[in-house]
Design an enzyme around this catalytic site. Structure first.
Site, short mmCIF file in Angstrom:
data_model
loop_
_atom_site.label_atom_id
_atom_site.label_comp_id
_atom_site.label_asym_id
_atom_site.label_seq_id
_atom_site.Cartn_x
_atom_site.Cartn_y
_atom_site.Cartn_z
N GLU A 129 -9.62 -15.76 38.41
CA GLU A 129 -9.64 -17.21 38.23
C GLU A 129 -9.80 -17.60 36.76
O GLU A 129 -9.18 -18.55 36.29
CB GLU A 129 -10.77 -17.83 39.07
CG GLU A 129 -10.54 -17.77 40.56
CD GLU A 129 -9.32 -18.56 41.01
OE1 GLU A 129 -8.86 -19.44 40.27
OE2 GLU A 129 -8.81 -18.29 42.12
N TYR A 182 -14.23 -25.97 38.74
CA TYR A 182 -13.11 -25.37 39.47
C TYR A 182 -13.38 -23.90 39.76
O TYR A 182 -13.24 -23.44 40.90
CB TYR A 182 -11.80 -25.50 38.69
CG TYR A 182 -10.77 -24.56 39.25
CD1 TYR A 182 -10.11 -24.86 40.44
CD2 TYR A 182 -10.51 -23.33 38.65
CE1 TYR A 182 -9.22 -23.96 41.01
CE2 TYR A 182 -9.63 -22.43 39.20
CZ TYR A 182 -8.98 -22.76 40.39
OH TYR A 182 -8.12 -21.86 40.96
N ASP A 186 -7.49 -28.37 40.93
CA ASP A 186 -6.79 -27.95 39.72
C ASP A 186 -5.46 -28.68 39.64
O ASP A 186 -5.19 -29.61 40.40
CB ASP A 186 -6.61 -26.43 39.68
CG ASP A 186 -5.54 -25.92 40.65
OD1 ASP A 186 -5.12 -26.69 41.55
OD2 ASP A 186 -5.12 -24.76 40.51
#
Length: 345
Positions: free
Chosen positions: A45, A125, A143
């Site tokens: 991520e 996020y 996102d």
């Protein structure tokens, strides 16, 4: 067309059914749904924040080979971490990964959104993504892909962060938190793309306000982008592409990396004056120009003119150093010059 609360179960079901058929087989998607390896999910991520998936897979495998566990990452010197991150850009991400790994080794792997959010460099996020994918927590991510899918679904031209999060929370399936988040992101990345959405392949077409308008790519409206600032600088290559004088970079973007000594051309001065200042600082002489390379970083477009020279501080082995793409481009000038010199030999 207006999406009503009564539509949400059908939309959710269509999205998840599509994901079960068409979800991308990515290297960090290993393990049971909602219970994947948190270390691998976290690294992926962070890596994908500013890196496209196709390139990110290569970098991910390289990074995981170098640091297969969070302990290995925490134990590594920062120079090794930056070297493994080489080419990914936005090196603050690598520095924060290294700092956070140290925290995890001391305090344990987080198991909640709040725990992930408390780590260095982990924003809302990333915390939501890892908490849902690895810990099974009911957190909807927000996102760019999520923003685009939901803006088109609802026909919203100017979606704010608060609006997107609220719509994501409404549609979210708490029974399959990880799958839902990945489904929305995959849909935005592969089907509901920015310029040419593949509406004929979209599982949400029947409910999509943007599709019904006939102009799906018009949603959401383009964001206003900050003006790109032009920066001119000069650099000295003292040595060659194998051994050269290198200096440690400062600042948030490239801090910790090594690179060719350089000086920014100040407002109102000539490149020659900046070059003279650089040569004097290094105790070196200039032998000639090798060429100019360009690179764009976060609203800055850098034009770097590279010169060869003699003298200066001791050389370092280039292959051992973590360099930015800009410096690799600069060293490429020397290699192309050598190729041209021996082309007719």
């Amino acid at each position: 067309m207006t999406l009503s609360p009564a539509d949400l179960p059908a939309v959710r079901g269509a999205l998840l059914a599509w994901f079960d058929r068409a979800g991308r087989p990515l290297p960090w998607r290993v393990g049971p749904e909602g219970g994947r390896d948190p270390y691998r999910v976290w690294v992926s991520e962070v890596l994908l924040q500013q890196t496209q998936v196709a390139r990110g897979q290569v970098y991910f495998e390289r990074f995981m080979t170098a640091f297969p566990t969070v302990q290995a990452l925490a134990d590594a010197p920062i120079e090794a971490v930056l070297k493994a991150w080489e080419g990914c850009g936005y090196y603050a991400r690598a520095r924060n990964l290294h700092r956070a790994a140290g925290v995890i080794v001391r305090e344990g792997m987080p198991t909640t959104y709040e725990g992930w959010r408390a780590l260095p460099g982990v924003g809302p996020y990333t915390a939501a993504a890892v908490a849902s994918l690895a810990c099974g927590e009911a957190r909807a991510v927000n996102d760019g892909n999520v923003r685009r899918v939901l803006a088109r679904l609802h026909g919203e031209r100017q979606p704010t962060q608060t609006w997107v999060q609220a719509r994501a929370d409404e549609l979210f399936d708490p029974a399959r938190p990880g799958a839902f988040n990945e489904a929305v992101m995959d849909l935005g990345a592969t089907t509901c793309t920015p310029k040419t959405p593949k509406c004929g392949e979209c599982p949400l077409q029947a409910w999509c306000t943007a599709f019904a308008s006939g102009y799906p790519a018009a949603f959401p409206a383009p964001k206003e982008r900050a003006a790109v600032r032009e920066i001119h600088a000069v650099a000295l290559l003292l040595g060659d592409a194998r051994e050269a004088v290198l200096e440690r970079r400062e600042g948030s973007l490239l801090g910790g990396l090594m690179g060719l000594p350089n000086e920014v051309v100040r407002e109102g001065e000539t490149p020659e004056k900046a070059l003279a200042r650089l040569a004097e600082r290094l105790g070196a002489s200039v032998t000639g120009e090798l060429g100019t390379v360009t690179h764009t970083m976060t609203h800055r477009h850098l034009n770097l003119t590279v010169y060869g020279g003699l003298g200066g501080p001791p050389r370092s082995r280039v292959s051992d150093a973590a360099l930015s793409r800009l410096d690799h481009k600069a060293l490429g000038l020397w290699e192309r010059r050598q190729d041209s010199l021996f082309a007719g030999a």
